[in-house]
Design a protein around this motif. Structure first.
Motif, short mmCIF file in Angstrom:
data_model
loop_
_atom_site.label_atom_id
_atom_site.label_comp_id
_atom_site.label_asym_id
_atom_site.label_seq_id
_atom_site.Cartn_x
_atom_site.Cartn_y
_atom_site.Cartn_z
N PRO A 1 -33.83 48.60 17.79
CA PRO A 1 -34.39 47.28 17.50
C PRO A 1 -35.09 46.68 18.72
O PRO A 1 -34.95 47.20 19.83
CB PRO A 1 -33.16 46.45 17.12
CG PRO A 1 -32.01 47.16 17.75
CD PRO A 1 -32.37 48.60 17.83
N SER A 2 -35.80 45.60 18.47
CA SER A 2 -36.50 44.92 19.56
C SER A 2 -35.49 44.47 20.62
O SER A 2 -34.42 43.97 20.30
CB SER A 2 -37.23 43.71 18.97
OG SER A 2 -37.95 43.09 19.96
N GLY A 3 -35.83 44.69 21.88
CA GLY A 3 -34.95 44.27 22.98
C GLY A 3 -33.87 45.28 23.30
O GLY A 3 -33.00 45.03 24.15
N ALA A 4 -33.91 46.46 22.66
CA ALA A 4 -32.85 47.46 22.88
C ALA A 4 -32.95 48.08 24.27
O ALA A 4 -31.95 48.58 24.80
CB ALA A 4 -32.95 48.54 21.81
N GLY A 5 -34.15 48.08 24.84
CA GLY A 5 -34.30 48.67 26.18
C GLY A 5 -35.27 49.85 26.18
O GLY A 5 -35.38 50.55 27.19
N LYS A 6 -36.00 50.05 25.09
CA LYS A 6 -36.87 51.23 24.98
C LYS A 6 -37.99 51.20 26.02
O LYS A 6 -38.23 52.19 26.72
CB LYS A 6 -37.46 51.32 23.55
CG LYS A 6 -36.42 51.27 22.46
CD LYS A 6 -37.04 51.38 21.09
CE LYS A 6 -37.95 50.25 20.69
NZ LYS A 6 -37.26 48.96 20.45
N SER A 7 -38.68 50.06 26.11
CA SER A 7 -39.80 49.99 27.06
C SER A 7 -39.30 50.06 28.49
O SER A 7 -40.00 50.55 29.39
CB SER A 7 -40.59 48.69 26.87
OG SER A 7 -41.14 48.69 25.59
N THR A 8 -38.09 49.56 28.74
CA THR A 8 -37.52 49.64 30.08
C THR A 8 -37.35 51.11 30.47
O THR A 8 -37.64 51.50 31.61
CB THR A 8 -36.17 48.90 30.12
OG1 THR A 8 -36.38 47.57 29.63
CG2 THR A 8 -35.60 48.85 31.52
N LEU A 9 -36.93 51.91 29.51
CA LEU A 9 -36.77 53.35 29.77
C LEU A 9 -38.13 53.96 30.15
O LEU A 9 -38.23 54.73 31.10
CB LEU A 9 -36.20 54.01 28.51
CG LEU A 9 -35.97 55.51 28.57
CD1 LEU A 9 -34.92 55.85 29.62
CD2 LEU A 9 -35.51 56.05 27.21
N1 LIG Z 1 -39.92 41.74 32.81
C1 LIG Z 1 -38.71 41.43 32.32
N2 LIG Z 1 -37.97 40.48 32.91
C2 LIG Z 1 -36.74 40.14 32.45
N3 LIG Z 1 -36.16 40.72 31.36
C3 LIG Z 1 -36.86 41.67 30.72
C4 LIG Z 1 -38.17 42.08 31.16
N4 LIG Z 1 -38.61 43.05 30.32
C5 LIG Z 1 -37.61 43.24 29.41
N5 LIG Z 1 -36.59 42.41 29.66
C6 LIG Z 1 -35.31 42.34 28.88
O1 LIG Z 1 -34.73 43.62 28.88
C7 LIG Z 1 -34.22 43.93 27.63
C8 LIG Z 1 -34.84 45.22 27.10
O2 LIG Z 1 -36.22 44.99 26.90
P1 LIG Z 1 -37.25 46.13 26.47
O3 LIG Z 1 -38.61 45.53 26.47
O4 LIG Z 1 -37.00 47.32 27.29
O5 LIG Z 1 -36.79 46.40 24.98
P2 LIG Z 1 -37.57 47.15 23.83
O6 LIG Z 1 -36.54 47.92 23.11
O7 LIG Z 1 -38.72 47.89 24.36
O8 LIG Z 1 -38.06 45.95 22.92
P3 LIG Z 1 -39.45 45.82 22.13
O9 LIG Z 1 -39.43 46.85 21.07
O10 LIG Z 1 -39.39 44.42 21.61
O11 LIG Z 1 -40.52 46.02 23.14
C9 LIG Z 1 -34.50 42.75 26.72
O12 LIG Z 1 -33.32 41.96 26.67
C10 LIG Z 1 -35.60 42.01 27.43
O13 LIG Z 1 -35.49 40.63 27.21
#
Ligand SMILES: Nc1ncnc2c1ncn2[C@@H]1O[C@H](COP(=O)(O)OP(=O)(O)OP(=O)(O)O)[C@@H](O)[C@H]1O
Length: 588
Positions: free
Chosen positions: A387-395
Motif C-alpha cells: 500500500p501507499s507509504g509502505a516504503g517501496k520508493s524508499t527501497l
Molecule cells: N522525503 C521524505 N521525508 C520524510 N518522510 C518520507 C520521505 N519520503 C517518504 N517518507 C515516509 O516514508 C514512508 C515510506 O514512504 P515511501 O514513499 O517509500 O512509500 P511508498 O510505498 O513508495 O508509497 P507510495 O506508493 O505512496 O509512493 C512513508 O511513511 C513516507 O511518509
C-alpha cells in the motif's frame, strides 16, 4: 572524479552553520584572497588618482594667476594627464580583477550547490520555484557582496586614510574635519542604511522566493487552475507577491535616497567647514591661498570615495538573507555519506541482496523500512508491492544510492554498495522514475542524456527494446523530433518507454522501475507493463508498484507493509494464501 561523492557531501559542522551568512559568503572567496587584495590596491590607485587629479588641477588653477614658471606648469600638466590616464586604466584593471575573481568564486559556489543537491534529497524540502530562486538570485548575491560589498569599503578605507594623512600634513584642522566627515559619511550613514535595510532586505529574498514559487505553480498548474476556475485567484496571488516586492523596492529606494542626501549634506558641511577654517588660517598666515584651494577641492573629491557605501550597506540585509538561503541548501545534510572506496565492478554479478535494511528520514522519525530482507537473483524479475507509504520508493532510493541505509546491507554482486560513489552504483543500477522528465530538446538528446557517446544505432536498439522504435520511425523528423515543452507532446505510455530506453542506454545490469504506470490509464498500463517486462528480460529487475495487474508475468512478488516484507511468492502462490495480496487483488 564522481560528480556527487566529494568532500562537498561531508556534513557541515554546527559551529560553521551558526556563523553569520555574510562572513560565510566572504569566506567563499578565501581561495582568491590574493586577487581581491590586488583589486583593492588597484581600486585605491584609481580613487586616489581621482582625488590627486582634483588636487593638482586646483593647484594649477590657483597658481596660474600668479604666473608660475613653465617647469611647474609643465610638471602639473604631465601629472594631470598621468593621473587622468592612471585613474581610467587602474579602474579598468580593478574591475577586471575583482569581477574575474568574483565570477570564478560564483562558478565554484554554483558547482557546490549543484553537488549538494545531487548528494541530497532536497527537492522534497524546497518548492521548485523557491529552489530556482535559491539557485539563481541567492547564489548571485555572493557576486553582489564580493564586487560591491567587499572591495569598495576596503578601497574607501585605504584611500580615505591616505587622503586624511596628506590633508593633515598640509593643514591639521582640515585633516581632522575631513576625518570626521568621512567617518560620518563612510561609517555612520552606511550603518544607518544597513539598519534601515535589514528587515526589508530579509523579507525581500523570501518574497522573491514566494513570487517564483507562485509563478511556477501558476505555469505548471495552469490546466487545473483553468479547469476549476481558480486562475483569477492564483493570478491575484502572483500580483500580491509582486506588489510586496515592489513595496520593498520602494522602501529600498527611500533608504538609498536618504543615504545619498545625508552624504551630500555631510560633504557640503565639510567643504564649507574646511573653507571657513582655511580662510581664517590664510588670514592668520598659517596657510597659503593656493593650499587652501587644493584643500577644499581635495576635501570635495574625498567624499566621492565613500559615496557608494550607503547603497552597499542598504543591500547587506538582503544579501545576508540570500546567504542564509544559499547556505540552507549547502548545509542540507547529505542523504548519502561521502564515498570511502571505489571500483565497484560494472561487469560483475548482477544479483541484489538486501539484509536487515532499515531507513528513516529523520533521526527520531518512524522507520520507512524496518528490517527488509530481499533477494533478486541475476536476471530475475521481482515485483515489490504494497500500500501507499509502505516504503517501496524508499527501497528504490537506497538501491539507486540516493539514500544511505541506517542499518543493514545492500549488496550488488556481493559488494555492499554503501561507501561506493553514487555514480559507480548508478552505472550498475538504472532507474525508471515514476514521473520521468522529457527535456525540451530532440528525442536524440533526450536519449543521449544517459550515454552521450551513443550512436544512432545504439539509440534505435534501445528504442526497439523499449518498443518505441515504430512510433519514433513514424514521426516526421525521427530522432530529430523535438519533444518536451514547445515540442511534440508524448503520451504517458510513450514517456515511460522513452525513460526505459534512456535507462537501457546507460547499460546497467539492474533495473529499478519505480511505479512506471502510476500516471497511465488502465489499458495503456497493461501494455506498458508488458513492454517494460519484456524489455527488462535478462536484467535483474525490481518492479515497484501498487498496481497488481499483470504481475503473473514476474518471477516473484514481495509484499511490503509498514516497512517490512510480509509476503513473498509467485502470483499464483500469493493468490492461494491469505494475506494482503489476495485481499486487494482486483481480479478477485
Ligand atoms: N522525503 C521524505 N521525508 C520524510 N518522510 C518520507 C520521505 N519520503 C517518504 N517518507 C515516509 O516514508 C514512508 C515510506 O514512504 P515511501 O514513499 O517509500 O512509500 P511508498 O510505498 O513508495 O508509497 P507510495 O506508493 O505512496 O509512493 C512513508 O511513511 C513516507 O511518509
Amino acid at each position: 572524479m564522481s560528480t556527487t561523492d566529494t568532500a562537498d557531501a561531508a556534513p557541515v559542522p554546527e559551529a560553521e552553520r551558526r556563523r553569520d551568512p555574510l562572513r560565510r559568503m566572504v569566506a567563499l572567496a578565501r581561495p582568491r584572497a590574493g586577487r581581491f587584495a590586488l583589486g583593492v590596491l588597484l581600486g585605491a590607485v584609481a580613487t586616489g588618482s581621482g582625488v590627486a587629479l582634483l588636487g593638482v588641477a586646483a593647484w594649477m588653477l590657483a597658481t596660474a594667476a600668479s604666473h608660475p614658471g613653465i617647469t611647474a606648469l609643465g610638471v602639473s600638466v604631465v601629472a594631470t594627464r598621468a593621473l587622468g590616464v592612471g585613474k581610467g586604466v587602474s579602474r579598468y584593471l580593478e574591475r577586471l580583477v575583482t569581477h574575474d575573481a568574483a565570477f570564478r568564486t560564483l562558478a565554484e559556489v554554483r558547482v557546490r550547490v549543484y553537488r549538494r543537491l545531487a548528494a541530497t534529497e532536497p527537492f522534497g524540502r524546497f518548492r521548485s520555484g523557491d529552489l530556482v530562486s535559491r539557485l539563481v538570485n541567492d547564489t548571485e548575491a555572493t557576486l553582489d557582496l564580493l564586487v560591491r560589498g567587499l572591495t569598495p569599503p576596503l578601497v574607501s578605507l585605504v584611500t580615505g586614510g591616505v587622503t586624511v594623512l596628506v590633508v593633515t600634513a598640509v593643514y591639521a584642522p582640515g585633516g581632522a574635519l575631513l576625518a570626521a566627515g568621512l567617518l560620518l559619511a563612510g561609517l555612520a550613514v552606511p550603518w544607518a542604511a544597513a539598519a534601515l535595510g535589514r528587515a526589508p532586505g530579509r523579507r525581500q529574498a523570501v518574497a522573491r522566493g514566494r513570487l517564483s514559487t507562485s509563478l511556477v505553480d501558476t505555469l505548471h498548474g495552469a490546466p487545473d487552475l483553468i479547469a476549476y476556475g481558480a486562475m483569477d485567484r492564483q493570478v491575484a496571488r502572483v500580483y500580491e507577491a509582486d506588489e510586496e516586492l515592489t513595496r520593498m523596492a520602494r522602501r529600498d529606494a527611500a533608504v538609498l535616497g536618504l543615504g545619498a542626501g545625508a552624504t551630500t549634506l555631510i560633504t557640503g558641511l565639510s567643504v564649507w567647514g574646511t573653507l571657513f577654517l582655511g580662510v581664517l588660517a590664510v588670514e592668520g598666515g598659517e596657510l597659503d591661498a593656493v593650499s587652501l584651494a587644493v584643500l577644499v577641492l581635495v576635501t570635495l573629491a574625498a567624499f566621492e570615495i565613500v559615496a557608494p557605501l550607503p547603497a552597499v550597506a542598504a543591500r547587506l540585509g538582503a544579501i545576508r538573507e540570500s546567504g542564509a538561503r544559499l547556505f540552507g541548501v549547502l548545509d542540507t545534510p547529505a542523504a548519502v555519506a561521502p564515498a570511502v572506496r571505489t571500483g565497484l565492478d560494472p561487469d560483475g554479478d548482477s544479483a541484489v541482496r538486501v539484509r536487515g535494511l532499515r531507513v528513516r528520514y529523520t533521526p527520531d522519525g518512524p522507520w520507512a523500512l524496518d528490517g527488509v530482507d530481499l533477494d533478486v537473483a541475476a536476471g530475475e524479475t521481482v515485483a515489490v508491492v504494497g500500500p501507499s507509504g509502505a516504503g517501496k520508493s524508499t527501497l528504490a532510493s537506497v538501491l539507486l544510492r540516493f539514500r544511505d541505509p541506517d542499518a543493514g546491507r545492500v549488496e550488488l554482486g556481493g559488494a555492499d554498495i554503501t561507501g561506493y560513489p553514487a555514480d559507480e552504483v548508478r552505472a550498475v543500477v538504472s532507474g525508471v522514475p515514476q514521473d520521468p522528465h522529457v527535456f525540451a530538446s530532440t528525442l536524440r538528446e533526450n536519449l543521449r542524456l544517459a550515454r552521450p557517446e551513443a550512436s544512432d544505432d545504439d539509440l534505435w536498439a534501445a528504442l526497439r527494446r523499449a518498443r518505441l522504435a515504430d512510433d519514433v520511425a513514424a514521426m516526421p523528423d525521427g530522432l530529430d523530433t523535438r519533444v518536451g515543452t514547445h515540442g511534440l507532446g508524448l503520451s504517458g505510455g510513450m514517456v515511460q518507454r522513452l525513460a526505459l530506453a534512456r535507462a537501457l542506454l546507460a547499460a546497467p545490469r539492474v533495473l529499478v522501475l519505480d511505479e512506471p504506470t502510476a500516471h497511465l490509464d488502465p489499458d495503456t498500463r497493461d501494455a506498458v507493463v508488458e513492454d517494460l517486462l519484456a524489455a527488462a528480460e535478462g536484467y535483474s529487475t525490481l518492479l515497484i508498484t501498487h498496481d497488481l495487474t499483470g504481475l503473473e508475468r514476474v518471477d516473484r512478488i514481495v509484499v511490503v507493509r509498514d516497512g517490512r516484507v510480509v509476503q513473498s511468492g509467485t502470483h499464483t502462490e500469493l493468490l492461494a494464501r491469505d494475506g494482503w495480496y489476495r485481499d486487494v487483488h482486483p481480479g478477485l
